[in-house]
Enzyme design. Sequence first.
Site, PDB file in Angstrom:
ATOM      1  N   TYR A   1      -2.750  -0.730  10.393  1.00 18.72           N
ATOM      2  CA  TYR A   1      -2.799  -1.223   9.020  1.00 18.72           C
ATOM      3  C   TYR A   1      -1.526  -0.835   8.276  1.00 18.72           C
ATOM      4  O   TYR A   1      -0.910  -1.663   7.585  1.00 18.72           O
ATOM      5  CB  TYR A   1      -4.029  -0.662   8.312  1.00 18.72           C
ATOM      6  CG  TYR A   1      -4.090  -0.964   6.834  1.00 18.72           C
ATOM      7  CD1 TYR A   1      -4.488  -2.221   6.388  1.00 18.72           C
ATOM      8  CD2 TYR A   1      -3.750   0.001   5.890  1.00 18.72           C
ATOM      9  CE1 TYR A   1      -4.543  -2.512   5.030  1.00 18.72           C
ATOM     10  CE2 TYR A   1      -3.803  -0.278   4.533  1.00 18.72           C
ATOM     11  CZ  TYR A   1      -4.202  -1.528   4.109  1.00 18.72           C
ATOM     12  OH  TYR A   1      -4.246  -1.810   2.764  1.00 18.72           O
TER      13      TYR A   1
ATOM     14  N   SER B   1       0.842  -1.198   0.000  1.00 17.33           N
ATOM     15  CA  SER B   1       0.000   0.000   0.000  1.00 17.33           C
ATOM     16  C   SER B   1       0.873   1.242   0.000  1.00 17.33           C
ATOM     17  O   SER B   1       1.990   1.239   0.540  1.00 17.33           O
ATOM     18  CB  SER B   1      -0.903   0.021   1.239  1.00 17.33           C
ATOM     19  OG  SER B   1      -1.584   1.253   1.343  1.00 17.33           O
TER      20      SER B   1
END
Length: 254
Positions: free
Chosen positions: A160, A147
């Site tokens: 996360y 990400s």
Amino acid sequence: MAPLTDKTALVTGASRGIGRGIAERLGRDGALVAVHYGTQETAAKETVAAIRESGGRAFPVRAELGVDGDVAALYAAFDAGLEAQGAQPGLDILVNNAAASGSGPIDAVEPAVFDRLVAINVKAPLFLVQEGLKRLRDGGRVINISSAVTRHAFPESVAYAMTKGALDTMTLALAKGLGSRGITVNSVAPGFVATDMNARRRATPEARAALAAHSVFNRIGEPSDIADVVAFLASDDARWITGQYLDVSGGTGL
């Protein structure tokens, strides 16, 4: 001949979103695709059907990640699926896409949520590679879906972001460790993509415009934007690329 003819791919979390886009693209490129899912059986079957309707080959693989015995269950289903397809045992392309999101800012992080994110986003990919190496052929591919939050501060979901950072570190270590077998290992890092994960963030026109503004192209990414890059890394054209972090965020933060 399609570039992935005679190759077998396993894509985790492939029932929806980015995973589905990847599975469908690899199927179009000729690979036999194992479509992994945890709970979304109907969606996984739709992915398999879409691949078959496009002339590709695919089969579903069910296994919940982040629980005891998850890796063994996944590969047992994978091996059985290959046999049912009349395919040779083995694996050429492993795409670690499945992930859990959430956690919130630092003052909202809860131990149980943190443990779940680590179990699904970090532990599962590590041991999927470990067990997968018994099947992964020399010259194979491991592609980890990371990400953009590992390069751009994202305090809204700190845990996360931490798990995706761990995935990038794993990519580096595995790339060097598996080089002697000709196996490439790379991370692909999307930004905001139009998937269920970001549905809440794009619930209004104003919210969608705000997300689109992160990219220099002033739009939200589509699963195909990510899938096309994964397909390149899975192909022989990317044989000289390993240990890399490929930003596929549409120029987020430039």
